[in-house]
Write a protein that holds these residues in place. Sequence first.
Motif, PDB file in Angstrom:
ATOM      1  N   ALA A 391     -25.461 -18.644  12.202  1.00 44.64           N
ATOM      2  CA  ALA A 391     -25.054 -19.719  13.118  1.00 44.64           C
ATOM      3  C   ALA A 391     -23.549 -19.864  13.213  1.00 44.64           C
ATOM      4  O   ALA A 391     -23.024 -20.323  14.237  1.00 44.64           O
ATOM      5  N   VAL A 392     -22.817 -19.478  12.166  1.00 46.60           N
ATOM      6  CA  VAL A 392     -21.353 -19.578  12.199  1.00 46.60           C
ATOM      7  C   VAL A 392     -20.700 -18.228  12.490  1.00 46.60           C
ATOM      8  O   VAL A 392     -19.484 -18.100  12.426  1.00 46.60           O
ATOM      9  N   GLY A 393     -21.519 -17.231  12.803  1.00 48.09           N
ATOM     10  CA  GLY A 393     -20.981 -15.933  13.185  1.00 48.09           C
ATOM     11  C   GLY A 393     -20.509 -15.079  12.028  1.00 48.09           C
ATOM     12  O   GLY A 393     -19.679 -14.180  12.217  1.00 48.09           O
ATOM     13  N   MET A 394     -21.022 -15.323  10.812  1.00 42.92           N
ATOM     14  CA  MET A 394     -20.566 -14.578   9.637  1.00 42.92           C
ATOM     15  C   MET A 394     -21.703 -13.890   8.902  1.00 42.92           C
ATOM     16  O   MET A 394     -21.631 -13.639   7.706  1.00 42.92           O
ATOM     17  N   GLU A 395     -22.774 -13.551   9.613  1.00 43.38           N
ATOM     18  CA  GLU A 395     -23.923 -12.951   8.937  1.00 43.38           C
ATOM     19  C   GLU A 395     -23.608 -11.598   8.304  1.00 43.38           C
ATOM     20  O   GLU A 395     -24.298 -11.162   7.389  1.00 43.38           O
ATOM     21  N   GLY A 396     -22.562 -10.932   8.764  1.00 41.92           N
ATOM     22  CA  GLY A 396     -22.183  -9.655   8.166  1.00 41.92           C
ATOM     23  C   GLY A 396     -21.353  -9.791   6.907  1.00 41.92           C
ATOM     24  O   GLY A 396     -21.088  -8.785   6.231  1.00 41.92           O
ATOM     25  N   ARG A 397     -20.937 -11.020   6.583  1.00 43.77           N
ATOM     26  CA  ARG A 397     -20.014 -11.216   5.452  1.00 43.77           C
ATOM     27  C   ARG A 397     -20.571 -12.130   4.366  1.00 43.77           C
ATOM     28  O   ARG A 397     -20.211 -11.960   3.194  1.00 43.77           O
ATOM     29  N   ILE A 398     -21.398 -13.094   4.722  1.00 42.92           N
ATOM     30  CA  ILE A 398     -21.915 -14.052   3.748  1.00 42.92           C
ATOM     31  C   ILE A 398     -23.390 -14.310   4.029  1.00 42.92           C
ATOM     32  O   ILE A 398     -23.959 -13.762   4.955  1.00 42.92           O
ATOM     33  N   GLY A 399     -24.020 -15.161   3.222  1.00 40.76           N
ATOM     34  CA  GLY A 399     -25.405 -15.564   3.455  1.00 40.76           C
ATOM     35  C   GLY A 399     -26.418 -14.866   2.577  1.00 40.76           C
ATOM     36  O   GLY A 399     -27.555 -15.320   2.462  1.00 40.76           O
ATOM     37  N   SER A 400     -26.039 -13.744   1.957  1.00 45.98           N
ATOM     38  CA  SER A 400     -26.932 -13.046   1.034  1.00 45.98           C
ATOM     39  C   SER A 400     -26.083 -12.346  -0.011  1.00 45.98           C
ATOM     40  O   SER A 400     -24.880 -12.120   0.190  1.00 45.98           O
ATOM     41  N   LEU A 401     -26.703 -12.023  -1.126  1.00 46.17           N
ATOM     42  CA  LEU A 401     -26.013 -11.307  -2.197  1.00 46.17           C
ATOM     43  C   LEU A 401     -26.343  -9.823  -2.050  1.00 46.17           C
ATOM     44  O   LEU A 401     -27.404  -9.361  -2.494  1.00 46.17           O
ATOM     45  N   GLU A 402     -25.432  -9.101  -1.414  1.00 47.13           N
ATOM     46  CA  GLU A 402     -25.606  -7.680  -1.159  1.00 47.13           C
ATOM     47  C   GLU A 402     -24.263  -6.984  -1.274  1.00 47.13           C
ATOM     48  O   GLU A 402     -23.220  -7.568  -0.926  1.00 47.13           O
ATOM     49  N   PRO A 403     -24.254  -5.739  -1.753  1.00 49.77           N
ATOM     50  CA  PRO A 403     -22.983  -5.003  -1.832  1.00 49.77           C
ATOM     51  C   PRO A 403     -22.292  -4.937  -0.472  1.00 49.77           C
ATOM     52  O   PRO A 403     -22.932  -4.707   0.558  1.00 49.77           O
ATOM     53  N   GLY A 404     -20.998  -5.185  -0.476  1.00 49.24           N
ATOM     54  CA  GLY A 404     -20.216  -5.178   0.753  1.00 49.24           C
ATOM     55  C   GLY A 404     -19.967  -6.552   1.336  1.00 49.24           C
ATOM     56  O   GLY A 404     -19.044  -6.728   2.133  1.00 49.24           O
ATOM     57  N   LYS A 405     -20.802  -7.524   0.951  1.00 45.19           N
ATOM     58  CA  LYS A 405     -20.567  -8.888   1.430  1.00 45.19           C
ATOM     59  C   LYS A 405     -19.607  -9.608   0.495  1.00 45.19           C
ATOM     60  O   LYS A 405     -19.321  -9.156  -0.615  1.00 45.19           O
ATOM     61  N   ARG A 406     -19.089 -10.737   0.954  1.00 44.43           N
ATOM     62  CA  ARG A 406     -18.154 -11.520   0.157  1.00 44.43           C
ATOM     63  C   ARG A 406     -18.896 -12.216  -0.982  1.00 44.43           C
ATOM     64  O   ARG A 406     -20.059 -12.597  -0.851  1.00 44.43           O
ATOM     65  N   ALA A 407     -18.201 -12.384  -2.086  1.00 47.70           N
ATOM     66  CA  ALA A 407     -18.820 -12.973  -3.278  1.00 47.70           C
ATOM     67  C   ALA A 407     -18.745 -14.492  -3.208  1.00 47.70           C
ATOM     68  O   ALA A 407     -17.892 -15.134  -3.834  1.00 47.70           O
ATOM     69  N   ASP A 408     -19.622 -15.089  -2.411  1.00 46.18           N
ATOM     70  CA  ASP A 408     -19.815 -16.535  -2.355  1.00 46.18           C
ATOM     71  C   ASP A 408     -21.121 -16.817  -3.094  1.00 46.18           C
ATOM     72  O   ASP A 408     -22.214 -16.617  -2.538  1.00 46.18           O
ATOM     73  N   ILE A 409     -21.028 -17.286  -4.318  1.00 50.28           N
ATOM     74  CA  ILE A 409     -22.164 -17.289  -5.239  1.00 50.28           C
ATOM     75  C   ILE A 409     -22.267 -18.635  -5.950  1.00 50.28           C
ATOM     76  O   ILE A 409     -21.259 -19.198  -6.396  1.00 50.28           O
ATOM     77  N   VAL A 410     -23.492 -19.121  -6.086  1.00 56.45           N
ATOM     78  CA  VAL A 410     -23.755 -20.366  -6.804  1.00 56.45           C
ATOM     79  C   VAL A 410     -24.609 -20.049  -8.023  1.00 56.45           C
ATOM     80  O   VAL A 410     -25.645 -19.388  -7.916  1.00 56.45           O
ATOM     81  N   VAL A 411     -24.164 -20.531  -9.173  1.00 57.17           N
ATOM     82  CA  VAL A 411     -24.889 -20.358 -10.429  1.00 57.17           C
ATOM     83  C   VAL A 411     -25.355 -21.731 -10.902  1.00 57.17           C
ATOM     84  O   VAL A 411     -24.547 -22.660 -11.028  1.00 57.17           O
ATOM     85  N   HIS A 412     -26.646 -21.859 -11.147  1.00 61.80           N
ATOM     86  CA  HIS A 412     -27.205 -23.129 -11.613  1.00 61.80           C
ATOM     87  C   HIS A 412     -27.284 -23.138 -13.137  1.00 61.80           C
ATOM     88  O   HIS A 412     -26.890 -22.184 -13.808  1.00 61.80           O
ATOM     89  N   THR A 413     -27.777 -24.229 -13.672  1.00 59.27           N
ATOM     90  CA  THR A 413     -28.023 -24.335 -15.109  1.00 59.27           C
ATOM     91  C   THR A 413     -29.464 -24.744 -15.329  1.00 59.27           C
ATOM     92  O   THR A 413     -30.045 -25.495 -14.528  1.00 59.27           O
ATOM     93  N   LEU A 414     -30.039 -24.264 -16.421  1.00 56.68           N
ATOM     94  CA  LEU A 414     -31.384 -24.703 -16.813  1.00 56.68           C
ATOM     95  C   LEU A 414     -31.345 -25.959 -17.664  1.00 56.68           C
ATOM     96  O   LEU A 414     -32.395 -26.528 -17.981  1.00 56.68           O
ATOM     97  N   ASP A 415     -30.127 -26.389 -18.031  1.00 53.56           N
ATOM     98  CA  ASP A 415     -29.990 -27.556 -18.899  1.00 53.56           C
ATOM     99  C   ASP A 415     -30.002 -28.852 -18.088  1.00 53.56           C
ATOM    100  O   ASP A 415     -29.071 -29.662 -18.116  1.00 53.56           O
ATOM    101  N   ARG A 416     -31.064 -29.015 -17.325  1.00 55.16           N
ATOM    102  CA  ARG A 416     -31.339 -30.236 -16.578  1.00 55.16           C
ATOM    103  C   ARG A 416     -32.805 -30.567 -16.778  1.00 55.16           C
ATOM    104  O   ARG A 416     -33.655 -29.667 -16.809  1.00 55.16           O
ATOM    105  N   PRO A 417     -33.152 -31.829 -16.905  1.00 53.53           N
ATOM    106  CA  PRO A 417     -34.575 -32.165 -17.084  1.00 53.53           C
ATOM    107  C   PRO A 417     -35.433 -31.653 -15.934  1.00 53.53           C
ATOM    108  O   PRO A 417     -36.600 -31.299 -16.134  1.00 53.53           O
ATOM    109  N   GLU A 418     -34.851 -31.593 -14.726  1.00 55.37           N
ATOM    110  CA  GLU A 418     -35.617 -31.136 -13.571  1.00 55.37           C
ATOM    111  C   GLU A 418     -35.947 -29.646 -13.636  1.00 55.37           C
ATOM    112  O   GLU A 418     -36.824 -29.169 -12.912  1.00 55.37           O
TER     113      GLU A 418
END
Length: 493
Positions: A391-418
């Motif tokens: 939708a923002v015209g960047m599907e070739g650069r972001i939106g998935s974790l694949e070689p060649g794309k930009r490293a925009d990455i979120v890491v969660h924690t398991l140390d939550r009651p949820e």
Amino acid sequence: MTAQREKASLLIRNGYVITMDDAGTIFATGAVAVGADGGILAVGDDGAVAARYEAARIIDAEGAPVHPGFVECHIHASYHLFRGALPDQLVESESFDSFESRFYNTVTDEDEYLSVLLACMEMVRNGTTCFMEAGTVLTPEMAARAAREVGVRAILGDAFIWDQPQGFAQGKMDQEGCATCAAQARAHAELARAPKNRAEALATLGTQLERNADPDALVTGHVAVLGLGTASEELMMEAKARADAASVTLNIHQSYSPADTDADRRRFGKDPLVHLHETGFLGRNVTFGHANHLTDAECEALLDRSASIAWAPAASMMWGHGSSLHGRHAELWRRGANIALGSDSPNWSNDFDLWRQASLAVMAARDIHMDRTFLIAEDGIHMATRAGARAVGMEGRIGSLEPGKRADIVVHTLDRPEMVPSTNMIRNLFYASRSKSVHTVVIDGRVVLEAGRFTALDERAIYAELRKASAALFRRMGHTVEPNAVARAPRLR
């Protein structure tokens, strides 16, 4: 002899890696290698990636989810200084004249910078790594400054591209065209720093595209038109031509409320999106903000031309517009349309958390269709990642974790009651923890949030400065925040 490993700047190991690639690949014990240029080098099983790369820095996800950063597709980023200021009894049609216009005629560049700074911090903390602003920051360079300081990816448009401001948001434009435009315009507040006519709008239109000269820039530009009855057909078609020429997204508000939708229908003599299809305005690079009220014919037009919608469910719910009941977003998604997500503004959904928007989208669709499977957790995550990137015209650069794309990455924690017990990581993440478990955020290969703290910002100092700036803004506006005062029947005892 042991083979020499390749160099990486960052290695995220031992994560439940949700790649969001075309195959929906998940590595239950996976890793992501990031290069010095901020690009993704490899994604795969932890042992295989770690055997291939050595890194200057290693982040141990400790088994927690790792996924692409979320992409925010419709926000007004400069309103945070008056978040929560509008009482529940305020009629939406009066909000512009009674409050927003006063804000825009009072706000300073520094106010805008601070407001966008807060918006960016909030988005990153909630797992959003890229946003497209809706074209309402009076001085876009203030938004760029704030985004660069936080380290978030931003796509900016020029402010208030309109040539019929008397039509603003609530269908105030005359049915015959502009026979009474001047009188209507005088009846409503004027924004001193916004374009007053088509010539001024055209002189500004597309100036943010200069940011795209650097293909690696964190802050780039798109073409924004305010919409909601404020743009003539001539201005809209010129905006489309400039967006096409620059290969960028054209972002416009459309069919938000019944009032502005009906006004467009009177103006065009037919359903708005049907008319835009006939004129050639619709296209794959067009993203409509909201699009809450569409007919069958408009759905077919949108599907035919592959335009995107930035669905902001909380914004409709906040003001009671009925998109949950009458919106076609979930249906269009199931038919293959590109439906992304947006948070709108701090008084239209009140928080910039795409996990909340995704949850509301999925749950509302299930409820109204009375079908638990109408949308599922994976649909919501896809809307926030792959669909948002498109939708923002960047599907070739972001939106998935694949070689060649930009490293925009979120890491969660398991140390939550949820996140305990971790019976199914997707369902734990989507239905229980959502943004609460966001731990570390990497944008363009740089760690900007680590263990819930910004790596390069003094948060307490920034929050103190923001509180002072908000109070000062209200004083200059002469505005007192009213409590909710909606009459209620006495409760039974």
